[in-house]
Design a protein around this motif. Structure first.
Motif, mmCIF file in Angstrom:
data_model
loop_
_atom_site.group_PDB
_atom_site.id
_atom_site.type_symbol
_atom_site.label_atom_id
_atom_site.label_comp_id
_atom_site.label_asym_id
_atom_site.label_seq_id
_atom_site.Cartn_x
_atom_site.Cartn_y
_atom_site.Cartn_z
ATOM 1 N N THR A 56 -4.370 -30.385 2.243
ATOM 2 C CA THR A 56 -5.759 -29.743 2.298
ATOM 3 C C THR A 56 -6.249 -30.295 1.001
ATOM 4 O O THR A 56 -5.671 -30.183 -0.180
ATOM 5 C CB THR A 56 -5.509 -28.335 2.154
ATOM 6 O OG1 THR A 56 -5.021 -27.985 3.402
ATOM 7 C CG2 THR A 56 -7.019 -27.597 2.001
ATOM 8 N N TYR A 57 -7.372 -30.994 0.974
ATOM 9 C CA TYR A 57 -8.074 -31.352 -0.281
ATOM 10 C C TYR A 57 -9.407 -30.946 -0.550
ATOM 11 O O TYR A 57 -10.183 -30.473 0.186
ATOM 12 C CB TYR A 57 -8.495 -32.908 0.027
ATOM 13 C CG TYR A 57 -7.352 -33.763 0.301
ATOM 14 C CD1 TYR A 57 -6.920 -34.673 -0.794
ATOM 15 C CD2 TYR A 57 -6.522 -33.953 1.569
ATOM 16 C CE1 TYR A 57 -5.608 -35.501 -0.728
ATOM 17 C CE2 TYR A 57 -5.534 -34.838 1.602
ATOM 18 C CZ TYR A 57 -5.009 -35.551 0.501
ATOM 19 O OH TYR A 57 -3.893 -36.308 0.697
ATOM 20 N N LYS B 180 -14.440 -38.612 -5.333
ATOM 21 C CA LYS B 180 -14.549 -38.721 -6.837
ATOM 22 C C LYS B 180 -15.901 -38.954 -7.301
ATOM 23 O O LYS B 180 -16.484 -40.040 -6.834
ATOM 24 C CB LYS B 180 -13.554 -39.756 -7.497
ATOM 25 C CG LYS B 180 -12.103 -39.478 -6.842
ATOM 26 C CD LYS B 180 -11.038 -40.244 -7.562
ATOM 27 C CE LYS B 180 -9.715 -39.803 -6.985
ATOM 28 N NZ LYS B 180 -9.752 -39.783 -5.479
ATOM 29 N N LYS C 12 -0.551 -39.214 3.694
ATOM 30 C CA LYS C 12 -0.979 -38.169 2.636
ATOM 31 C C LYS C 12 -1.757 -37.150 3.411
ATOM 32 O O LYS C 12 -2.834 -36.902 2.978
ATOM 33 C CB LYS C 12 -1.710 -38.873 1.449
ATOM 34 C CG LYS C 12 -0.962 -39.721 0.630
ATOM 35 C CD LYS C 12 -1.610 -40.018 -0.466
ATOM 36 C CE LYS C 12 -0.733 -40.864 -1.573
ATOM 37 N NZ LYS C 12 -1.499 -41.344 -2.644
ATOM 38 N N GLU D 136 -7.030 -44.390 0.974
ATOM 39 C CA GLU D 136 -6.020 -43.603 -0.196
ATOM 40 C C GLU D 136 -5.206 -42.619 0.434
ATOM 41 O O GLU D 136 -4.190 -42.391 0.130
ATOM 42 C CB GLU D 136 -7.000 -42.832 -1.230
ATOM 43 C CG GLU D 136 -7.929 -43.335 -1.952
ATOM 44 C CD GLU D 136 -7.373 -43.653 -3.190
ATOM 45 O OE1 GLU D 136 -6.725 -42.549 -3.679
ATOM 46 O OE2 GLU D 136 -7.390 -44.529 -3.785
ATOM 47 N N LEU D 137 -5.551 -42.199 2.078
ATOM 48 C CA LEU D 137 -4.825 -41.280 2.574
ATOM 49 C C LEU D 137 -3.810 -42.096 3.332
ATOM 50 O O LEU D 137 -2.983 -41.387 3.925
ATOM 51 C CB LEU D 137 -5.521 -40.601 3.501
ATOM 52 C CG LEU D 137 -6.746 -39.558 3.052
ATOM 53 C CD1 LEU D 137 -7.883 -39.155 4.069
ATOM 54 C CD2 LEU D 137 -6.167 -38.445 2.272
ATOM 55 N N ASP E 144 -11.583 -33.903 -5.110
ATOM 56 C CA ASP E 144 -10.180 -34.642 -4.891
ATOM 57 C C ASP E 144 -10.537 -35.819 -3.992
ATOM 58 O O ASP E 144 -10.191 -37.188 -4.007
ATOM 59 C CB ASP E 144 -9.198 -33.981 -4.776
ATOM 60 C CG ASP E 144 -8.795 -32.968 -5.816
ATOM 61 O OD1 ASP E 144 -9.122 -33.189 -6.848
ATOM 62 O OD2 ASP E 144 -8.317 -31.724 -5.374
ATOM 63 N N LEU E 145 -11.122 -35.551 -3.140
ATOM 64 C CA LEU E 145 -11.565 -36.495 -1.847
ATOM 65 C C LEU E 145 -12.625 -37.598 -2.226
ATOM 66 O O LEU E 145 -12.297 -38.768 -1.936
ATOM 67 C CB LEU E 145 -11.808 -35.678 -0.556
ATOM 68 C CG LEU E 145 -11.518 -36.267 0.690
ATOM 69 C CD1 LEU E 145 -9.978 -36.360 0.944
ATOM 70 C CD2 LEU E 145 -12.127 -35.577 1.821
ATOM 71 N N THR F 26 -13.268 -27.120 1.055
ATOM 72 C CA THR F 26 -11.629 -28.088 1.349
ATOM 73 C C THR F 26 -11.903 -28.689 2.834
ATOM 74 O O THR F 26 -12.386 -28.220 3.638
ATOM 75 C CB THR F 26 -10.307 -27.204 1.320
ATOM 76 O OG1 THR F 26 -10.537 -26.217 2.118
ATOM 77 C CG2 THR F 26 -10.348 -26.560 -0.125
#
Lengths: 313, 206
Positions: A113-114, A121, A110, A155-156, A118-119, A101
Motif C-alpha cells: 500500500t503506497y 514523487k 514490490k 520501480e514496482l 511515495d508513488l 493510498t
C-alpha cells in the motif's frame, strides 16, 4: 526507442494562451513566497493531501489550442458523481482525498500500500499537453501534470508474468454518490496491456493547468492514455494490479458489443450506434475529423501491428 | 375563476403561446450570454429535442384531460401545442444538420441510413410534416374523415420519438424511461376508446 522530443520541441509559450501561463506564473510566485499555510487558504477548492507545486513545463506540447480550464472542469464524464456532464463538479465539491493510498498487487516484486507521494514523487512531475477524445465524439486539449506511468511501474518491478495492468477506482457510495445507482458495475475498472502501460505517452496525472487535480477531473490521481477513448483514462485510482490475464473493464462488462478492451481512438471503426469519424472540439461549433489513434499514430501504431483493430476495438 | 372559465378565457391562448416560446427564449438568452456550458451545440440539440417530446406529450394529454375533468375546452389548445411541437422539432433538426453535418446533405443522409436512432428521429420529423401542414380549418374541411386517420400518425411519431431518445443513451436510462412511461400511459388511455369503438361497430355489423 520512441523519440518523443522530436515532434514536440516547441516552447510552452507558443501553445499556452498568455492569460493562462500568466496565471500559472503568478500562482507559482505566490506559492514560493507565501508559504504552505497561506497556500492552503488561497486554495480552498482543493483539499487533496497531494499538491502540485513545481513541475517541468512543456515536456510534451501540441499545436492545438488548449481548451479553456473552465470548460474542462465543468464538463465531465465521471459517473461516480452523477451521469450528467455538470454533475461531477457539483457533486464532488466535498470529496476528500487526504491520505490517499494506492494498493499495488499482483505479479510484481514490490506489492503493498503506497501513499501517493511515495508513488508519484513531486520532484518528477512534468507537464504534457494531450488531446482527449471522448467516445461520445467530443474532444479537448488539456495540459496535464504527472509522471509517465512506465517509470512508476518499473520501480514496482513487474515479473515476467505481468502481461496486463488493471486499475480500480475508489468504491465508496457515500463519498461518491453516483455509485448509489447501478449505472455501471462498481468499482470502475480499467486495464492496459503491459506494453501500453509502459508506453512513454501513458501518464499518471495528479494535476492540470498547473494546479492540483480538481475532484471532478479524477482527484487525486488518474490515468491519461491520450490515444484511447477518454473512459480508458480511469480516475481516482486506488488499485494497480499486475495480471497475467486480460483484466475486466467496466464499460466492456456493461456493453461488450460497444466497448472493447482496447478502445483506441479510431475513425475507421464506428461505435455501433454512432460515427467516430468526426468529433466536436469543445469550444468549436462544427465537427472536425478524428485522427487515427487521436493523432498519436506515429508513436503507438507499433503496439498494434499484429492486431485486427476492427475486431479488437 | 373556475377551470372552465380559465380554459375559455381570452387570455388562455396568449398564455399558452408565451409558455411554448419560453424555453426557446431562455435558450437564446443563455446562448447570447455564453451560458450554455462547455458544449453549447450539444445542449441546444438535447434541449430542443426534449422540448419536442415534452410538447408532444402535452398535446396528447389534452383529450385524456378532457375526459378526466369533463371539460371540453382543453381541446382549444391542441393545435397550438402540436404546432409548437413541430416547431421545436424543426429547431432540433436544423441544429443537428447545421452543426453536426455542416449543412452537407450527403453526410446527413449517410447518418440517417447508418444510425438506427437517427433513422427513427428523422422519420418522426418527416411524419410530423403532413400533420403540421394539415393543421388548419381549410384542410380539416377538405380532408373530412381522412383528416382523423391521417392524424393518427401522431401515435407512431410518439413511439419513434421515445425510441429515438432511448436508443442514444449510453447507460443511464432514467430520463428516457420517465418519458416512455408517460407515453405508455397516454397510449393505453387511447386503447380503451378504440376497443369500445370496435365493439360498437361490430354490434352494428351484426
Amino acid at each position: 526507442m520512441i523519440k518523443l522530443k522530436k515532434r514536440w520541441e516547441i516552447s510552452e509559450s507558443e501553445v499556452t494562451p498568455e492569460s493562462l501561463y500568466r496565471q500559472r506564473r503568478e500562482f507559482i510566485k505566490a506559492a514560493s513566497t507565501i508559504g504552505g499555510a497561506m497556500l492552503l487558504n488561497a486554495w480552498p477548492a482543493a483539499n487533496a493531501s497531494y499538491r502540485v507545486g513545481d513541475y517541468r513545463k512543456g515536456v510534451i506540447s501540441l499545436d492545438d489550442e488548449i481548451t479553456g480550464e473552465e470548460d474542462v472542469t465543468a464538463y465531465n464524464n465521471f459517473y461516480e458523481f452523477g451521469t450528467g456532464k455538470e454533475d461531477p463538479r457539483e457533486n464532488s465539491k466535498r470529496f476528500m482525498t487526504d491520505d490517499w493510498t494506492v494498493v499495488v498487487s499482483g505479479a510484481c516484486e514490490k506489492p503493498g500500500t503506497y501513499g501517493l507521494e511515495d508513488l508519484i514523487k513531486p520532484s518528477e512531475l512534468e507537464e504534457r499537453i494531450y488531446r482527449l477524445r471522448c467516445v461520445e465524439a467530443w474532444s479537448m486539449v488539456i495540459p496535464w501534470v504527472g509522471v509517465p506511468l512506465g517509470s512508476i511501474l518499473r520501480e514496482l518491478q513487474p515479473t515476467s508474468a505481468a502481461r496486463y495492468v488493471a486499475f480500480k477506482t475508489l468504491h465508496d457510495p457515500v463519498r461518491m454518490p453516483g455509485q448509489q445507482r447501478a449505472v455501471l458495475h462498481w468499482p470502475y475498472r480499467e486495464g492496459l496491456t503491459i506494453a501500453e502501460a509502459m508506453h512513454p505517452l501513458t501518464l499518471l496525472s495528479v494535476g492540470m493547468y498547473g494546479k492540483t487535480m480538481p475532484n471532478q477531473n479524477g482527484a487525486p490521481v488518474r490515468l491519461v492514455v491520450p490515444w484511447k477513448y477518454g473512459f480508458k483514462s480511469i480516475k481516482s485510482i486506488v488499485g494497480i494490479e499486475f495480471t497475467e490475464v486480460q483484466p475486466l473493464t467496466s464499460w466492456n462488462m456493461s456493453i461488450p458489443r460497444e466497448y472493447g478492451f482496447y478502445s483506441n481512438v479510431n475513425p475507421e471503426v464506428d461505435h455501433p450506434r454512432w460515427s467516430q469519424k468526426r468529433e466536436r472540439r469543445i469550444g468549436e461549433i462544427f465537427k472536425r475529423d478524428t485522427l487515427m489513434f487521436n493523432g498519436y499514430e506515429e508513436e503507438v501504431a507499433g503496439l498494434y501491428d499484429d492486431l485486427d483493430l476492427s475486431v479488437n476495438f | 375563476m373556475t377551470l372552465s372559465a380559465a380554459l375559455k378565457s381570452a387570455y388562455a391562448k396568449p398564455v399558452v403561446h408565451l409558455l411554448c416560446l419560453a424555453p426557446l427564449c431562455l435558450l437564446l438568452v443563455a446562448a447570447f450570454n455564453d451560458a450554455l456550458g462547455a458544449n453549447p451545440v450539444e445542449k441546444l440539440t438535447h434541449e430542443t429535442g426534449e422540448w419536442t417530446l415534452r410538447l408532444l406529450l402535452v398535446t396528447l394529454s389534452l383529450s385524456p384531460l378532457r375526459q378526466w375533468t369533463g371539460e371540453a375546452a382543453w381541446i382549444r389548445f391542441r393545435r397550438i401545442l402540436g404546432l409548437y411541437c413541430y416547431f421545436y422539432c424543426c429547431c432540433h433538426f436544423s441544429i443537428w444538420f447545421i452543426a453536426d453535418h455542416s449543412l452537407d446533405p450527403g453526410s446527413m443522409i449517410e447518418d440517417i441510413v447508418k444510425r438506427p436512432y437517427i433513422t427513427l428521429g428523422f422519420s418522426a420529423f418527416l411524419l410530423l410534416l403532413p400533420l403540421a401542414l394539415t393543421s388548419n380549418q381549410a384542410m380539416i374541411r377538405r380532408l373530412g374523415k381522412k383528416w382523423k386517420s391521417l392524424h393518427q400518425l401522431v401515435y407512431l411519431v410518439l413511439l419513434l420519438g421515445v425510441l429515438h431518445f432511448i436508443w442514444q443513451v449510453k447507460t443511464d436510462y432514467l430520463e428516457p424511461t420517465i418519458y416512455a412511461i408517460i407515453a405508455m400511459i397516454l397510449l393505453i388511455h387511447r386503447v380503451g376508446p378504440i376497443k369500445r369503438l370496435k365493439l360498437k361497430s361490430s354490434t352494428v355489423a351484426r
